[in-house]
Design an enzyme around this catalytic site. Sequence first.
Site, PDB file in Angstrom:
ATOM      1  N   LYS A 170       0.989  -1.403  -0.174  1.00 25.93           N
ATOM      2  CA  LYS A 170      -0.336  -0.164  -0.092  1.00 25.93           C
ATOM      3  C   LYS A 170       0.513   1.162   0.026  1.00 25.93           C
ATOM      4  O   LYS A 170       1.089   2.111  -1.059  1.00 25.93           O
ATOM      5  CB  LYS A 170      -0.734  -0.100   1.281  1.00 25.93           C
ATOM      6  CG  LYS A 170      -2.003   0.981   1.533  1.00 25.93           C
ATOM      7  CD  LYS A 170      -2.310   1.620   0.314  1.00 25.93           C
ATOM      8  CE  LYS A 170      -3.407   2.768   0.559  1.00 25.93           C
ATOM      9  NZ  LYS A 170      -3.555   3.675  -0.499  1.00 25.93           N
ATOM     10  N   VAL A 171       1.989   1.177   0.878  1.00 28.40           N
ATOM     11  CA  VAL A 171       2.650   1.964   0.282  1.00 28.40           C
ATOM     12  C   VAL A 171       3.680   2.684  -0.738  1.00 28.40           C
ATOM     13  O   VAL A 171       3.895   3.401  -0.809  1.00 28.40           O
ATOM     14  CB  VAL A 171       4.124   1.480   1.952  1.00 28.40           C
ATOM     15  CG1 VAL A 171       5.238   2.805   1.895  1.00 28.40           C
ATOM     16  CG2 VAL A 171       3.154   2.139   3.466  1.00 28.40           C
TER      17      VAL A 171
END
Length: 324
Positions: A170-171
Amino acid sequence: MHVGFIGLGNVGGKLAGSIVRNGFDLTVLDLDENLMAKFAAFGAKKGISPRQLTEDCDVVITCLPSPTACAAVVEGPDGILEGIGPGTIWAEMSTTDASEVKRLAGLVAEKGGEAIECPVSGGCHRAATGNISIFAGCSRETFEKALPFLTVLGRRVLHTGDIGSASVLKVVTNYLATANLVSVCEALTTCKAAGMELNTAYEAIKISSGTSFVHETEGQVILNGSRDISFTMDLVAKDIGLFQSIAEEHSVPLELSPLLNQIFADGISRYGPRELSPNIIKRLEDATGLSVLGDGFPAEMEDDEPEEPGYEVRPTAAVAIAAE
């Protein structure tokens, strides 16, 4: 299945809307009483505390603005840990630190519960329709249990591996979106400076190899002037800071990432942490005296895909093996 949802902000409120819209029993909890009242009007119950909500629900979802906020809800007084037990799933949908979600998941497991991290990607407009993408980090067994409600929350659901893997991915994707945003701002401002008509410039980029999801979505609200994607500069800074930390932890000598962190730190110092993230273009508008606007673009993005049942996305190699 009785679902509890804690955190009804820009993203969480839209995700919780998909739960109640699809007929699940839903209990909500938020610091803002007005937000809970809106869901109560559609049949949801109002929670009293994270502990009470966890005791009453099969699944407890958190969608909160920071790892600190999540930790307070999970392990604070009257927190999730005080109510969780065997058979209950805690699903963390925030963008958070991988090591922190692993730590909290370990505490949940000690109580007999199951944990899954499931951050989302695709924008608030897709969260509202249940068409957003979901990364799910957990055991395969827990993933199978969670899939019925995950495919209501999102269209495309990817099992990424063990706890922590989804947070990393996600990052990574938020870092890429930020790089795209800054480059779109630079491209549109340069087009304006060169005397290009910006509606035409937008279409040229859209139909070319230079296009991106960010250009086709955030590019529109930039040109409208609203710059409203329900996401703020402080949240961008948090995400790209987490990405930089991962790279440093593994000794990856990045070049673009430090610059992006500097750009958003400057944007926050100029316009404030809660400024809408696409307004990072104001740095260029201020420097050039130009107004980067077009005609006929929407003030907010709306999902142009109809809401459809979600499904599991399998990595390419897994699909090939299954076909053999």
